[in-house]
Design a protein around this motif. Structure first.
Motif, PDB file in Angstrom:
ATOM      1  N   ALA A 181       3.958 -18.385  17.448  1.00  0.00           N
ATOM      2  CA  ALA A 181       4.436 -19.674  17.016  1.00  0.00           C
ATOM      3  C   ALA A 181       3.768 -20.260  15.656  1.00  0.00           C
ATOM      4  CB  ALA A 181       4.608 -20.823  17.866  1.00  0.00           C
ATOM      5  N   LEU A 182       2.358 -20.197  15.582  1.00  0.00           N
ATOM      6  CA  LEU A 182       1.552 -20.457  14.434  1.00  0.00           C
ATOM      7  C   LEU A 182       1.605 -19.668  13.249  1.00  0.00           C
ATOM      8  CD1 LEU A 182      -1.801 -21.611  16.232  1.00  0.00           C
ATOM      9  CD2 LEU A 182      -0.158 -23.061  15.114  1.00  0.00           C
ATOM     10  N   HIS A 183       1.796 -18.417  13.582  1.00  0.00           N
ATOM     11  CA  HIS A 183       2.051 -17.264  12.502  1.00  0.00           C
ATOM     12  C   HIS A 183       3.359 -17.460  11.863  1.00  0.00           C
ATOM     13  CE1 HIS A 183      -1.069 -14.898  14.426  1.00  0.00           C
ATOM     14  NE2 HIS A 183      -1.722 -15.874  13.875  1.00  0.00           N
ATOM     15  N   LYS A 184       4.340 -17.929  12.798  1.00  0.00           N
ATOM     16  CA  LYS A 184       5.843 -17.898  12.224  1.00  0.00           C
ATOM     17  C   LYS A 184       5.602 -19.253  11.310  1.00  0.00           C
ATOM     18  CE  LYS A 184      10.682 -18.441  13.892  1.00  0.00           C
ATOM     19  NZ  LYS A 184      11.103 -19.560  13.548  1.00  0.00           N
ATOM     20  N   LEU A 185       5.136 -20.304  11.722  1.00  0.00           N
ATOM     21  CA  LEU A 185       4.965 -21.671  11.038  1.00  0.00           C
ATOM     22  C   LEU A 185       4.420 -21.491   9.563  1.00  0.00           C
ATOM     23  CD1 LEU A 185       4.733 -23.993  13.918  1.00  0.00           C
ATOM     24  CD2 LEU A 185       6.852 -23.899  12.503  1.00  0.00           C
ATOM     25  N   GLU A 186       3.522 -20.812   9.823  1.00  0.00           N
ATOM     26  CA  GLU A 186       2.736 -20.341   8.555  1.00  0.00           C
ATOM     27  C   GLU A 186       3.557 -19.459   7.503  1.00  0.00           C
ATOM     28  OE1 GLU A 186      -1.429 -18.137   6.699  1.00  0.00           O
ATOM     29  OE2 GLU A 186      -0.823 -17.843   9.003  1.00  0.00           O
ATOM     30  N   ALA A 187       4.106 -18.576   8.032  1.00  0.00           N
ATOM     31  CA  ALA A 187       4.842 -17.742   7.036  1.00  0.00           C
ATOM     32  C   ALA A 187       6.204 -18.475   6.792  1.00  0.00           C
ATOM     33  CB  ALA A 187       5.592 -16.381   8.016  1.00  0.00           C
ATOM     34  N   GLU A 188       6.570 -19.435   7.307  1.00  0.00           N
ATOM     35  CA  GLU A 188       7.656 -20.478   6.564  1.00  0.00           C
ATOM     36  C   GLU A 188       7.012 -21.380   5.643  1.00  0.00           C
ATOM     37  OE1 GLU A 188       9.475 -21.851  10.620  1.00  0.00           O
ATOM     38  OE2 GLU A 188      10.470 -19.952  10.817  1.00  0.00           O
TER      39      GLU A 188
END
Length: 112
Positions: free
Chosen positions: A52-59
């Motif tokens: 979830a953190l990695h997805k938010l960072e990528a977004e």
């Protein structure tokens, strides 16, 4: 909590709300804060948190800062400006969802 599936759809909102309140946090700190605030009812696993953190960072909703703490590298997560705006949107959506569910589950308590 008997059915943690109810929380899964709210994980992003939970993470972003905590970061909005605490400026920056590292992963383990997030899991412990959620556990504390929910009196142990909700335990976020690393397997759920980090994707979830990695997805938010990528977004582009989170920035990551790496610091050396006790001879180890620790990643701190912080909301970007667009992340702060998205947090407001997500919290509004969640409030509306909770209100709708309250009307369905217990209409006698509804003030409308």
């Amino acid at each position: 909590m008997g059915n943690s599936k109810l929380y899964k759809g709210s994980l992003t909102t939970i993470i972003m709300k905590l970061l909005a309140e605490h400026d920056k946090m590292y992963g383990y700190e997030i899991t412990q804060k959620v556990k504390h605030l929910t009196k142990g009812e909700l335990n976020i696993t690393e397997g759920a948190l980090y994707p979830a953190l990695h997805k938010l960072e990528a977004e582009g909703l989170l920035d990551v800062e790496v610091k050396k703490v006790d001879n180890r590298l620790r990643k701190y997560y912080k909301l970007t400006e667009s992340g702060m705006k998205e947090t407001v949107n997500l919290l509004t959506e969640l409030q509306q969802y909770i209100q709708t569910m309250q009307h369905l589950v217990n209409p006698k308590l509804s003030l409308d």
